[in-house]
Design an enzyme around this catalytic site. Sequence first.
Site, short mmCIF file in Angstrom:
data_model
loop_
_atom_site.label_atom_id
_atom_site.label_comp_id
_atom_site.label_asym_id
_atom_site.label_seq_id
_atom_site.Cartn_x
_atom_site.Cartn_y
_atom_site.Cartn_z
N GLU A 1 -3.99 10.05 30.12
CA GLU A 1 -5.18 10.89 29.95
C GLU A 1 -4.78 12.30 29.49
O GLU A 1 -5.41 12.89 28.62
CB GLU A 1 -5.95 10.95 31.29
CG GLU A 1 -7.10 11.92 31.25
CD GLU A 1 -8.08 11.78 32.42
OE1 GLU A 1 -8.00 10.79 33.16
OE2 GLU A 1 -8.94 12.67 32.56
N ARG A 2 -3.72 12.82 30.06
CA ARG A 2 -3.32 14.20 29.75
C ARG A 2 -2.68 14.31 28.37
O ARG A 2 -2.91 15.28 27.64
CB ARG A 2 -2.42 14.74 30.86
CG ARG A 2 -3.27 15.06 32.06
CD ARG A 2 -2.57 15.28 33.36
NE ARG A 2 -3.59 15.36 34.41
CZ ARG A 2 -3.36 15.26 35.70
NH1 ARG A 2 -2.12 15.09 36.14
NH2 ARG A 2 -4.35 15.34 36.56
#
Length: 386
Positions: free
Chosen positions: A242-243
Amino acid sequence: MIFTHEHEELRRSLRRFIDNEINPFVDEWEAAEIFPAHDLFRKLGKLGFLGLTKPVDYGGSGLDWSYAMVMAEALGHIHCGAVPMAIGLQTDMATPALARFGSDEVKREFLAPSIAGDYVACLGVSEVGGGSDVAAIRTTARKDGGDYVIEGGKMWTTSGTQADWMCLLANTSEGAAHRNKTLICLPMRTPGITVAKKIRKIGMMASDTAQIYLDNVRVPQRFRIGEEGLGFTYQMQQFQEERLWAGAGTLMGCDRIINATIEYTRERKVFGRPLLDNQVIHFRLAELKSEVEALRSLVYRACEDYLAGIDVTMLASMAKLKAGRLRREVSDACLQYWGGAGYLWDSPVARSYRDGRLGSIGGGADEVMLQIISKLMGTLPRLGNR
Ligand SMILES: Cc1cc2nc3c(=O)[nH]c(=O)nc-3n(C[C@H](O)[C@H](O)[C@H](O)COP(=O)(O)OP(=O)(O)OC[C@H]3O[C@@H](n4cnc5c(N)ncnc54)[C@H](O)[C@@H]3O)c2cc1C
């Protein structure tokens, strides 16, 4: 980062898709405060865009994560933040743990239709009382016969009013906060699930963000992802993608706003000459462009390390931190040079200003990224409360 012909082809085909199937409708979706996720995801699924890195056995393409990164970057061509966020949620936020740790049965039931675009996925981690502090979530899943019975609620659920299933994080025992959690695939039509409200926001208008109540919700235990008690660990791993995705997803949006500002200030004449001819303006834009390229290098490096199997917790957190801050800086600086025209609700720079504000909050606030980086630097004081 060496890109192949396949990477470039992916970029081109996504851009074509965005030009034909997304950008012409973005204004309408932003005004409606929702976009037709099922319609759009079916089209994306048909072209294979929702399963680039997912296993071939479930309809994915089995490619490495560099393709996901190229996709995240290319989605920056979309004229809003909400639609790329929902697509990223489907591909790189709600499904990585399922693909990695789910049983064959649960992957056939939830992953395959998510890759095909028949199902819209959402991620149920944050709650009213637990956002930054994921360990503090209160939702429980108690065993009863062959089922889990779920009680609690989720907050800020992206695509929450439209989703077919949720990747839910719940407490399955009383034990230590990092070892008592489990990820469960939760079909959203199960009795006991209520969409309490669609949340109004200052940006990401086309994204439906929901608060969800879970009251005596019964699902079979076989819908669990991987092992019981490892949900927190799986979710932390899922956050890596996600990051990285957030870092890559910021790049082209920044490029787009800088380029639009160059065009606008070249045309707009103030005191008898183009605004762009003021050194303060073209120097500032040059500086911002340099920052974007520095972030691009960080994201590409993190991706290379990730592909090499190196732990990228530090680099992914740095990329997320810098991305959130840079998007805000670029939007704010550019809006200034548009003057009143930039303050109009519908101007591209105003939309970027509103949407981009989320980058420093969602998916782990800047301070949480700084906390992770400090911990890895060995400078975070030990609190000893957990
Ligand atoms: C539009 C939107 C969509 C979202 N989508 C989803 C989703 O689909 N699924 C999901 O699970 N969640 C989602 N979220 C939730 C998001 O991840 C959380 O909002 C985020 O993690 C922050 O949690 P919080 O809002 O509870 O803020 P809090 O945890 O209350 O923190 C408030 C602020 O405190 C500061 N802070 C936090 N920790 C520290 C610290 N250690 N030191 C100093 N300051 C600190 C930060 O500035 C932070 O912004 C979404 C949020 C929004 C707004």
